[in-house]
Design an enzyme around this catalytic site. Structure first.
Site, PDB file in Angstrom:
ATOM      1  N   GLU A   1       5.034  -5.867   6.107  1.00 45.43           N
ATOM      2  CA  GLU A   1       3.661  -6.460   5.958  1.00 45.43           C
ATOM      3  C   GLU A   1       3.320  -6.134   4.616  1.00 45.43           C
ATOM      4  O   GLU A   1       2.623  -5.056   4.306  1.00 45.43           O
ATOM      5  CB  GLU A   1       2.586  -6.464   6.748  1.00 45.43           C
ATOM      6  CG  GLU A   1       2.889  -6.892   8.177  1.00 45.43           C
ATOM      7  CD  GLU A   1       2.771  -8.388   8.229  1.00 45.43           C
ATOM      8  OE1 GLU A   1       2.407  -9.253   7.282  1.00 45.43           O
ATOM      9  OE2 GLU A   1       3.151  -8.955   9.534  1.00 45.43           O
TER      10      GLU A   1
ATOM     11  N   CYS B   1      -4.864  -7.673   1.285  1.00 48.68           N
ATOM     12  CA  CYS B   1      -3.421  -8.166   0.782  1.00 48.68           C
ATOM     13  C   CYS B   1      -3.647  -9.896   0.862  1.00 48.68           C
ATOM     14  O   CYS B   1      -2.902 -10.519  -0.029  1.00 48.68           O
ATOM     15  CB  CYS B   1      -2.414  -8.030   2.070  1.00 48.68           C
ATOM     16  SG  CYS B   1      -3.275  -8.589   3.701  1.00 48.68           S
TER      17      CYS B   1
HETATM   18  P1  NAD Z   1       1.135   1.856   0.044  1.00 46.24           P
HETATM   19  O1  NAD Z   1       2.469   1.363  -0.161  1.00 46.24           O
HETATM   20  O2  NAD Z   1       0.959   3.146  -0.925  1.00 46.24           O
HETATM   21  O3  NAD Z   1       1.201   2.815   1.386  1.00 46.24           O
HETATM   22  C1  NAD Z   1       1.068   2.130   2.583  1.00 46.24           C
HETATM   23  C2  NAD Z   1       1.587   3.191   3.730  1.00 46.24           C
HETATM   24  O4  NAD Z   1       2.900   3.479   3.635  1.00 46.24           O
HETATM   25  C3  NAD Z   1       0.799   4.526   3.580  1.00 46.24           C
HETATM   26  O5  NAD Z   1       0.599   4.882   4.950  1.00 46.24           O
HETATM   27  C4  NAD Z   1       2.041   5.711   3.088  1.00 46.24           C
HETATM   28  O6  NAD Z   1       1.767   6.899   3.494  1.00 46.24           O
HETATM   29  C5  NAD Z   1       3.268   4.915   3.594  1.00 46.24           C
HETATM   30  N1  NAD Z   1       4.477   5.204   3.169  1.00 46.24           N
HETATM   31  C6  NAD Z   1       4.577   5.156   1.689  1.00 46.24           C
HETATM   32  N2  NAD Z   1       6.004   5.817   1.160  1.00 46.24           N
HETATM   33  C7  NAD Z   1       6.564   5.897   2.420  1.00 46.24           C
HETATM   34  C8  NAD Z   1       8.030   6.159   2.880  1.00 46.24           C
HETATM   35  N3  NAD Z   1       8.737   6.271   1.975  1.00 46.24           N
HETATM   36  N4  NAD Z   1       8.216   6.285   4.173  1.00 46.24           N
HETATM   37  C9  NAD Z   1       7.129   5.947   5.100  1.00 46.24           C
HETATM   38  N5  NAD Z   1       5.888   5.889   4.807  1.00 46.24           N
HETATM   39  C10 NAD Z   1       5.751   5.488   3.490  1.00 46.24           C
HETATM   40  O7  NAD Z   1      -0.008   1.045   0.186  1.00 46.24           O
HETATM   41  P2  NAD Z   1      -1.693   1.224  -0.016  1.00 46.24           P
HETATM   42  O8  NAD Z   1      -1.790   1.430  -1.136  1.00 46.24           O
HETATM   43  O9  NAD Z   1      -2.240   1.931   1.174  1.00 46.24           O
HETATM   44  O10 NAD Z   1      -2.120  -0.437   0.631  1.00 46.24           O
HETATM   45  C11 NAD Z   1      -2.074  -1.525  -0.507  1.00 46.24           C
HETATM   46  C12 NAD Z   1      -0.843  -2.393  -0.373  1.00 46.24           C
HETATM   47  O11 NAD Z   1      -0.600  -2.719   0.966  1.00 46.24           O
HETATM   48  C13 NAD Z   1      -1.048  -3.594  -1.143  1.00 46.24           C
HETATM   49  O12 NAD Z   1       0.129  -3.865  -1.571  1.00 46.24           O
HETATM   50  C14 NAD Z   1      -1.248  -4.798  -0.042  1.00 46.24           C
HETATM   51  O13 NAD Z   1      -1.003  -6.122  -0.468  1.00 46.24           O
HETATM   52  C15 NAD Z   1      -0.708  -4.432   1.029  1.00 46.24           C
HETATM   53  N6  NAD Z   1      -1.067  -4.583   2.222  1.00 46.24           N
HETATM   54  C16 NAD Z   1      -0.332  -5.881   2.957  1.00 46.24           C
HETATM   55  C17 NAD Z   1      -1.012  -6.050   4.014  1.00 46.24           C
HETATM   56  C18 NAD Z   1       0.091  -7.476   4.788  1.00 46.24           C
HETATM   57  O14 NAD Z   1      -0.085  -7.766   6.038  1.00 46.24           O
HETATM   58  N7  NAD Z   1       0.789  -8.213   4.127  1.00 46.24           N
HETATM   59  C19 NAD Z   1      -1.927  -5.746   4.658  1.00 46.24           C
HETATM   60  C20 NAD Z   1      -2.691  -4.707   3.932  1.00 46.24           C
HETATM   61  C21 NAD Z   1      -2.089  -4.363   2.973  1.00 46.24           C
END
Ligand code: NAD
Length: 513
Positions: free
Chosen positions: A267, A301
């Protein structure tokens, strides 16, 4: 929030100034030396320090989750549903407190914090019903006196990785369904919102303990993406990783889980557009564009990032929109008069500034906003919601900036609007405002929106839990929450039963000595 109010909130949710980041039902633990500081995005106040889980703690969690799976999958699904019903009741009791915590730690305004907790309650209710409907079809066999059917079995412990912006709802969407499907959950929340995760786990722990359930059905592991996160995604004991976050993170997770032929629900980022036709009810369109772009300070998102407006109404619509923007009260997310809270941190503000600079360099004209504002509460995380007139082809428009920046552009013919609409790498949410049936149906047709969510006279932002939620292209292709999303959390099995006794091979193959 006063210190007294904060203390009351912390007490009600089992939070303390110093916490440990790992739990599988019993005591919290963490042997990592690193501490995460959870700070209010609005004031910078230190809310609590959380000791991060390390590799040893992760091993303990996984041990608990794998043995819990053996016990949990044997519990009849409607009974699992009854436990989830009780989780929903406990969340109802704590709704106000949890909503305040979401607002305090993540920075969304209180009504949205409460709305996010309501989503958790709603998905619990939904999952209770689903627990009696984990059903497959009976199929006609080509062989005489044979029957075919499909059944769904529990899959295994599910890894849930969540983003900061929905610090509780995304976990609940996954967990409520995973639990009724017979799967334990191992949750790695965002390090930017650890307290929300700890509070939710405390609520669940009470319910699970009261029902005499073993440890390991609900687990939290708060640690770095680079250590704990990487370990999770490479761990074949987690057959499904449901990850919410940026497209960059999703590409990494997709590659690592794919290399071990595991499953993912991804997502990821959106770049959501709203088409406003000259045949639209402009009052509704205005309200929806305004909430979509400014709500949650553009940190959803599904936030509306692009408006594609018919040229006949463009000038009037923009004038009304800017009038609304001028009235936005930016400030303390817990103050009921505030419409827009802070961005999550100073890095998010830098991304906002960089995007505005890039937009200007790429021919964009700032129609409103474009400024970081004097911090009303101490932290440089408050910005003006921004409207920029720009071409869809500008590279900054093609990119998701997680901030309240709205790009606006004109169209003449619906086909042109649709081309602009789909001409981005992401494909999450989309909408058209029109009173023309033909335009609405075109938007929903094969030549219309290419997104996972397409709405008519409803904005892009916010979704009900009853629908399958997710998007196409760089949004990752995953679906969670309602409809048949539960199937991702189960193992599908096709059964053929011979009740006649005689052996018949499929396709009429003869094979005898
Ligand atoms: P992010 O990608 O920085 O982090 C998201 C999660 O991924 C965190 O828990 C982080 O620790 C984890 N993570 C990062 N690298 C990883 C790895 N290599 N292995 C495992 N886990 C890892 O995102 P953010 O800044 O927290 O959130 C914003 C983003 O999330 C935006 O792009 C938004 O559009 C997206 N988002 C999407 C949805 C959806 O349903 N499509 C919903 C909410 C947010």
């Amino acid at each position: 929030m006063t210190t007294q109010e904060k203390n009351r909130l912390f007490k009600a949710l089992g939070l303390k100034p110093r916490l440990a980041g790992a739990n599988c039902g019993g005591e919290w633990f963490a042997s990592g030396a690193d501490l995460i500081e959870s700070r209010s995005p609005a004031t910078g106040e230190l809310l609590a320090k959380v000791a991060q889980a390390d590799v040893k703690d992760y091993a303990r969690i996984m041990q608990a989750a794998t043995s819990a799976f053996v016990a949990w999958r044997a519990v009849p699904a409607p009974r699992r549903g009854e436990i989830v019903r009780q989780v929903g009741v406990a969340l109802r009791e704590k709704k106000e407190m949890l909503g305040r915590l979401v607002s305090l730690e993540m920075g969304k305004i209180l009504t949205e914090g409460l709305g996010e907790v309501q989503e958790m309650i709603d998905i619990c209710d939904y999952a209770v019903g689903q627990s009696r409907c984990l059903c497959g079809p009976t199929l006609q066999s080509e062989r005489p006196m044979h029957r075919m059917m499909e059944q769904w079995q529990p899959l295994g412990p599910i890894g849930v990785i969540s983003a900061f912006n929905f610090p509780v709802a995304v976990w609940a969407w996954n967990s409520a369904l995973a639990w009724v499907c017979g799967d334990p959950v191992v949750w790695k929340p965002s390090s930017k919102a650890p307290l929300c995760a700890i509070a939710c786990q405390n609520v669940v722990n009470e319910v699970f303990r009261a029902n005499g359930l073993p440890e390991g059905i609900s687990c939290v592991v708060i640690g770095r993406g680079a250590t704990v996160g990487e370990r999770m995604i490479a761990d074949s004991r987690l057959p499904l990783i449901s990850a919410t976050g940026s497209t960059r993170m999703g590409k990494r997770i997709g590659a690592v889980v794919g290399a071990r032929l595991g499953r993912t629900i991804l997502e990821l980022g959106g770049n959501n557009a709203l088409i406003i036709s000259d045949k639209a009810d402009l009052t509704g369109a205005l309200a929806s564009a305004f909430f979509g772009a400014v709500g949650t300070a553009g940190q959803r998102c599904t936030s509306t990032r692009r408006l594609i407006i018919h040229e006949k109404i463009y000038a009037t619509f923009i004038a009304k929109l800017v009038t609304n923007y001028k009235k936005v009260r930016v400030g303390d997310p817990l103050d009921p008069k505030t419409l827009m809270g802070p961005l999550i941190d100073e890095d998010a503000v830098k991304a906002y500034e960089a995007a505005i600079k890039a937009a200007r360099q790429q021919g964009g004209k700032v129609l409103y906003g474009g400024k970081v504002i004097e911090p009303p509460l101490g932290r440089r995380t408050f910005v003006l919601p921004t409207v920029i007139e720009i071409d869809n082809g500008a590279s900054i428009v093609q990119h998701e900036t997680f901030a309240p920046i709205l790009y606006v552009m004109k169209y003449r013919k619906l086909d042109d609007a649709l081309r602009l609409h789909n001409d981005v790498p992401q494909g999450l949410s989309s909408a058209i405002f029109t009173d023309s049936v033909a335009e609405a149906e075109t938007f929903l047709s094969w030549k219309g929106s290419d997104c996972g969510i397409a709405n008519v006279n409803v904005g892009t932002s916010g979704a009900e839990i009853g629908g399958a939620f997710g998007g196409e292209k760089e949004t990752g292709g995953g679906r969670e929450s309602g409809s048949d999303s539960w199937k991702a959390y189960m193992r599908r099995q096709t059964n053929t039963v011979n009740w006649g006794g005689e052996i018949h091979l499929a396709q009429g193959v003869e094979f005898s000595a």
